[in-house]
Design a protein around this motif. Structure first.
Motif, short mmCIF file in Angstrom:
data_model
loop_
_atom_site.label_atom_id
_atom_site.label_comp_id
_atom_site.label_asym_id
_atom_site.label_seq_id
_atom_site.Cartn_x
_atom_site.Cartn_y
_atom_site.Cartn_z
N ASP A 8 -30.97 -40.79 -17.05
CA ASP A 8 -30.71 -39.77 -16.04
C ASP A 8 -31.25 -38.42 -16.47
O ASP A 8 -31.79 -37.67 -15.67
CB ASP A 8 -29.20 -39.65 -15.80
CG ASP A 8 -28.74 -40.67 -14.79
OD1 ASP A 8 -29.60 -41.40 -14.26
OD2 ASP A 8 -27.54 -40.74 -14.54
N CYS A 9 -31.08 -38.12 -17.77
CA CYS A 9 -31.52 -36.83 -18.28
C CYS A 9 -33.03 -36.67 -18.15
O CYS A 9 -33.52 -35.64 -17.69
CB CYS A 9 -31.11 -36.66 -19.74
SG CYS A 9 -29.36 -36.33 -19.93
N ASN A 10 -33.77 -37.69 -18.56
CA ASN A 10 -35.22 -37.60 -18.45
C ASN A 10 -35.64 -37.36 -17.01
O ASN A 10 -36.49 -36.54 -16.71
CB ASN A 10 -35.87 -38.89 -18.97
CG ASN A 10 -35.81 -38.97 -20.48
OD1 ASN A 10 -35.75 -37.93 -21.15
ND2 ASN A 10 -35.80 -40.16 -21.02
N ARG A 34 -25.45 -32.97 -9.18
CA ARG A 34 -24.31 -33.71 -9.73
C ARG A 34 -24.52 -34.03 -11.20
O ARG A 34 -23.59 -34.03 -11.99
CB ARG A 34 -24.10 -34.99 -8.92
CG ARG A 34 -22.63 -35.24 -8.64
CD ARG A 34 -22.44 -36.42 -7.73
NE ARG A 34 -23.11 -37.62 -8.24
CZ ARG A 34 -23.38 -38.68 -7.49
NH1 ARG A 34 -23.05 -38.67 -6.22
NH2 ARG A 34 -23.96 -39.73 -8.00
N HIS A 35 -25.77 -34.31 -11.54
CA HIS A 35 -26.07 -34.58 -12.94
C HIS A 35 -25.82 -33.33 -13.78
O HIS A 35 -25.21 -33.40 -14.85
CB HIS A 35 -27.51 -35.03 -13.08
CG HIS A 35 -27.89 -35.34 -14.50
ND1 HIS A 35 -27.64 -36.56 -15.08
CD2 HIS A 35 -28.45 -34.56 -15.47
CE1 HIS A 35 -28.05 -36.52 -16.34
NE2 HIS A 35 -28.54 -35.33 -16.60
N LEU A 36 -26.27 -32.18 -13.29
CA LEU A 36 -26.07 -30.93 -14.03
C LEU A 36 -24.59 -30.63 -14.18
O LEU A 36 -24.17 -29.99 -15.13
CB LEU A 36 -26.75 -29.77 -13.30
CG LEU A 36 -28.28 -29.82 -13.26
CD1 LEU A 36 -28.80 -28.65 -12.45
CD2 LEU A 36 -28.87 -29.81 -14.65
N ASP A 38 -22.14 -32.64 -14.86
CA ASP A 38 -21.45 -33.23 -15.99
C ASP A 38 -22.37 -33.49 -17.18
O ASP A 38 -22.08 -34.31 -18.04
CB ASP A 38 -20.69 -34.49 -15.59
CG ASP A 38 -21.60 -35.55 -14.99
OD1 ASP A 38 -21.12 -36.31 -14.15
OD2 ASP A 38 -22.78 -35.60 -15.34
N CYS A 39 -23.51 -32.80 -17.21
CA CYS A 39 -24.39 -32.94 -18.37
C CYS A 39 -24.75 -31.55 -18.88
O CYS A 39 -25.59 -30.87 -18.29
CB CYS A 39 -25.64 -33.72 -18.00
SG CYS A 39 -26.68 -34.02 -19.44
N ASN A 40 -24.10 -31.15 -19.95
CA ASN A 40 -24.28 -29.79 -20.47
C ASN A 40 -25.70 -29.49 -20.94
O ASN A 40 -26.23 -28.43 -20.62
CB ASN A 40 -23.28 -29.53 -21.60
CG ASN A 40 -22.32 -28.42 -21.22
OD1 ASN A 40 -22.30 -27.98 -20.08
ND2 ASN A 40 -21.54 -27.96 -22.16
N PRO A 41 -26.33 -30.38 -21.72
CA PRO A 41 -27.69 -30.08 -22.18
C PRO A 41 -28.65 -29.79 -21.03
O PRO A 41 -29.44 -28.84 -21.09
CB PRO A 41 -28.10 -31.36 -22.92
CG PRO A 41 -26.82 -31.96 -23.36
CD PRO A 41 -25.81 -31.62 -22.28
N CYS A 42 -28.57 -30.59 -19.98
CA CYS A 42 -29.45 -30.38 -18.83
C CYS A 42 -29.10 -29.09 -18.11
O CYS A 42 -29.97 -28.37 -17.64
CB CYS A 42 -29.35 -31.56 -17.86
SG CYS A 42 -30.21 -33.02 -18.47
N LEU A 43 -27.80 -28.80 -18.05
CA LEU A 43 -27.37 -27.57 -17.39
C LEU A 43 -27.92 -26.36 -18.12
O LEU A 43 -28.32 -25.38 -17.50
CB LEU A 43 -25.83 -27.52 -17.34
CG LEU A 43 -25.25 -26.32 -16.59
CD1 LEU A 43 -25.69 -26.34 -15.13
CD2 LEU A 43 -23.74 -26.31 -16.69
ZN LIG Z 1 -28.67 -34.72 -18.51
#
Ligand SMILES: [Zn+2]
Length: 88
Positions: A8-10, A34-36, A38-43
């Protein structure tokens, strides 16, 4: 938080730039948002990219604080190892 995020991150990071350009469909937008959520690195990447765009927009009018410029340069350096998307 598990490894199931990785794919998902990629994908999220790849679409992040399209997202910031406002060229994603509403469906893709909500997936990324939605991914951002619950995903801190991507946020963090998203925050930085959004901030970077603001700085670039304001650059003509205002001077960029050296502290921020250093942060941008450092991040750009660390991002340079990532595969780049050619402009379309
Ligand atoms: Zn991510």
């Amino acid at each position: 938080m598990g490894d199931h995020h990785r794919t998902d991150c990629n994908e999220a990071l790849r679409e992040l730039y399209v997202f910031l350009d406002g060229e994603l469909t509403e469906e893709r937008r909500s997936v990324i948002a939605r991914h951002l959520d619950d995903c801190n690195p991507c946020l963090e990447v998203f925050d930085f990219e959004a901030e970077l765009r603001l700085v670039i927009q304001q650059k003509c009018r205002e001077k960029v604080p050296p502290e921020l410029r250093q942060r941008i340069e450092e991040t750009l350096r660390s991002l340079s190892t990532a595969p780049d998307q050619p402009p379309r």
